[in-house]
Design a protein around this motif. Structure first.
Motif, PDB file in Angstrom:
ATOM      1  N   THR A  23       4.240  45.905   7.521  1.00  0.00           N
ATOM      2  CA  THR A  23       5.394  46.107   8.414  1.00  0.00           C
ATOM      3  C   THR A  23       4.997  46.826   9.689  1.00  0.00           C
ATOM      4  O   THR A  23       5.556  46.593  10.763  1.00  0.00           O
ATOM      5  N   GLY A 144       9.119  46.103   2.471  1.00  0.00           N
ATOM      6  CA  GLY A 144       9.303  45.819   3.888  1.00  0.00           C
ATOM      7  C   GLY A 144      10.562  46.455   4.447  1.00  0.00           C
ATOM      8  O   GLY A 144      10.564  46.992   5.563  1.00  0.00           O
ATOM      9  N   ALA A 148      10.449  49.435   7.262  1.00  0.00           N
ATOM     10  CA  ALA A 148      11.057  49.212   8.577  1.00  0.00           C
ATOM     11  C   ALA A 148      11.947  50.391   8.968  1.00  0.00           C
ATOM     12  O   ALA A 148      11.906  50.861  10.110  1.00  0.00           O
TER      13      ALA A 148
END
Length: 398
Positions: A23, A144, A148
């Protein structure tokens, strides 16, 4: 033989932390380089170099992973290379180190992804691979989504460079998870029936490989540009709230993928691969049509949930079909490299094509075109893709 709980759980967490690591190399690179006074042209060149490296490395990296017996060692080397590329970005944001980082990350990613898929295959075998890949996708999506959010916060409130220091640090739990996968739980998956040559040209003669490579290319050609194109319209309509809406559009599909991926794997194992492909790919023309017709910004979040359905399908089915289609030669990773190359080609063309149509006609026309390409992808899977599941591979242990 059923692998130990330790190995199975370690593979879950390996997928989670690898997604965290990857990411960091998403949109954060462009933001970081902007803060370092890079121009848009310089940033575009660096990102394009990384994309080109990834595309060109797919097949050679697959061949390399096929050739090396110890897949865990390949994953270890790839993770170490990704950590080095993150350190280069964070510590030396000048031209040559950044370009070296993009090239190193591009090749290492092409080694890491098939290595994890090969480890999964060695742990559970072909018969249980569908559900295992579903678990992989679930943990990767959760990783992910968490990464983020965390990276966005530290990039905003600490420093842009801290994103890449964190990325490098996250390779440590990835390596711990990798090393906790027991070697004795991994078994060599031997070719079924009479073995045939597994050279690249021989794989290209296989109908199923060619058809699914075409599906993979059409999938990303249809899918890659939809959210960026919608983001432009949302920014114009929602103003300052656009970032919030786009963030939700990124998180919601990840949550959908995490929720349904194991189900996708079980369905493919029990009912066959082709029906899963048709169901997942059919979300593309539906999404394209809705984006062309709907203008309410917040409705975009609901429409993006359909992206989670199609993404879960591709995430699970790409390695599963690679396993099916290489039963006779065990060139699993080479086949994954071919499919990865097809995905890269489609993604590369998608944004340019959609942008051109949008500027010459309208965003609605661009969405209609992307949806039409998605429909073509669905039809190709429905009428040309052979069923690759063998009857005895049905997994009824659920």
């Amino acid at each position: 033989m059923i692998p130990s709980r330790r190995s199975r759980r370690s593979l879950d967490w390996l997928n989670f932390f690898v997604a965290d690591v990857q990411t960091g190399f998403g949109p954060f690179v462009a933001v970081y380089l902007t803060t370092q006074a890079w121009t848009e042209v310089q940033i575009g060149f660096a990102l394009s170099l990384g994309t080109l490296t990834t595309m060109l490395s797919q097949v050679p990296a697959g061949m390399l992973v096929d050739a090396v017996r110890d897949k865990r060692r390949m994953a270890l080397l790839a993770l170490s290379a990704i950590a080095l590329s993150a350190v280069l970005l964070a510590a030396f944001p000048s031209r040559l180190p950044v370009l070296a980082s993009e090239v190193l990350h591009g090749f290492a990613s092409c080694v890491l992804n098939p290595s994890i898929a090969a480890i999964s295959l060695a742990l559970v075998g072909r018969e249980a691979l569908g559900e295992r890949l579903g678990r992989n996708a679930r943990y990767a999506s959760l990783g992910g989504a968490v990464a983020a959010g965390v990276m966005g916060l530290i990039g905003t409130y600490v420093s842009p460079a801290s994103v890449f220091w964190l990325t490098a640090a996250l390779t440590l739990p990835s390596l711990v998870s990798l090393m906790r996968i027991r070697a004795e739980d991994m078994h060599v998956v031997r070719p079924q029936k009479k073995a045939v040559d597994g050279r690249l040209l021989d794989l290209l003669k296989e109908r199923g490989i060619l058809v699914f490579a075409g599906c993979a290319m059409l999938f990303t050609l249809s899918n890659a540009a939809m959210l960026p194109l919608a983001g432009v319209a949302v920014t114009r309509a929602a103003g300052e709230e656009a970032n919030l809406i786009i963030a939700a559009c990124l998180v919601v599909p990840q949550l959908v993928v995490a929720t349904i991926s194991p189900w996708v794997g079980r369905l493919a194992q029990q009912r066959g691969r082709r029906i899963v492909l048709i169901l997942g790919f059919s979300m593309l023309p539906l999404r394209g049509a809705l984006l062309a017709l709907v203008e309410e910004p917040y409705t975009l979040i609901l429409i993006q949930a359909l992206d989670g359905l199609s993404a879960a399908t591709l995430n699970v089915m790409l390695p599963l079909l690679a396993s099916d289609l290489t039963r006779r030669n065990n060139r699993f990773n080479l086949c994954m490299g071919l499919f990865g190359l097809a995905v890269g080609v489609g993604a590369t063309i998608s944004n340019s094509l959609a942008g051109l149509v949008s500027s010459l006609s309208s965003p609605a026309a661009a969405f209609a075109l992307l949806g039409g390409i998605g429909l073509l992808c669905t039809l190709l899977a429905a009428f040309a893709m052979p069923e690759t599941r063998l009857e005895h591979e049905q997994n009824d242990k659920h």
